[in-house]
Write a protein that holds these residues in place. Structure first.
Motif, mmCIF file in Angstrom:
data_model
loop_
_atom_site.group_PDB
_atom_site.id
_atom_site.type_symbol
_atom_site.label_atom_id
_atom_site.label_comp_id
_atom_site.label_asym_id
_atom_site.label_seq_id
_atom_site.Cartn_x
_atom_site.Cartn_y
_atom_site.Cartn_z
ATOM 1 N N VAL A 1 0.838 -1.197 0.000
ATOM 2 C CA VAL A 1 0.000 0.000 0.000
ATOM 3 C C VAL A 1 0.874 1.248 0.000
ATOM 4 O O VAL A 1 0.619 2.206 -0.742
ATOM 5 N N ALA A 2 1.926 1.243 0.829
ATOM 6 C CA ALA A 2 2.851 2.385 0.875
ATOM 7 C C ALA A 2 3.526 2.575 -0.480
ATOM 8 O O ALA A 2 3.698 3.714 -0.938
ATOM 9 N N PHE A 3 3.899 1.487 -1.130
ATOM 10 C CA PHE A 3 4.519 1.574 -2.450
ATOM 11 C C PHE A 3 3.568 2.212 -3.453
ATOM 12 O O PHE A 3 3.965 3.094 -4.223
ATOM 13 N N CYS A 4 2.305 1.791 -3.446
ATOM 14 C CA CYS A 4 1.322 2.351 -4.384
ATOM 15 C C CYS A 4 1.070 3.831 -4.096
ATOM 16 O O CYS A 4 0.971 4.642 -5.029
ATOM 17 N N LEU A 5 0.973 4.202 -2.822
ATOM 18 C CA LEU A 5 0.772 5.609 -2.477
ATOM 19 C C LEU A 5 1.979 6.460 -2.886
ATOM 20 O O LEU A 5 1.822 7.569 -3.405
ATOM 21 N N LEU A 6 3.170 5.940 -2.650
ATOM 22 C CA LEU A 6 4.373 6.685 -3.041
ATOM 23 C C LEU A 6 4.514 6.789 -4.548
ATOM 24 O O LEU A 6 4.985 7.808 -5.065
#
Length: 102
Positions: A73-78
């Protein structure tokens, strides 16, 4: 404003690379030496770099999202932040001219 777009883009790039490095090193260590996961300094360093972004992803997602999915999720948001900062930087560079953008 150009400085803000460039700074956001740089922070997103560093965090994305740290998340990718953490994933690759963790996968490699799980395959070769599973007992070395807790004592690896490089994995600890990459985890320390990624922890704030994974924590923010945990705050933004609903509770039913599993904890082991938070780095994704953090990867997609970043990645979305990086794309938005890139578009903003391109728009600003086209407004002021490419010579002043360098």
């Amino acid at each position: 404003m150009l400085l803000l777009a460039t700074a956001l883009k740089l922070i997103a790039e560093l965090a994305l690379l740290a998340l990718i490095g953490r994933w690759l090193l963790g996968a490699w260590l799980r395959r070769l030496a599973p007992q070395a996961l807790e004592s690896n300094v490089f994995l600890w360093l990459l985890d320390t770099l990624c922890r704030p972004f994974v924590t923010v992803a945990g705050w933004l997602t609903p509770r039913w999202v599993l904890r082991q999915h938070l780095p994704l999720v953090a990867f997609c948001l970043l990645l979305g932040l990086w794309l938005a900062a890139t578009v903003l930087k391109l728009q600003l560079c086209l407004e002021v001219g490419l010579e002043q953008c360098r």
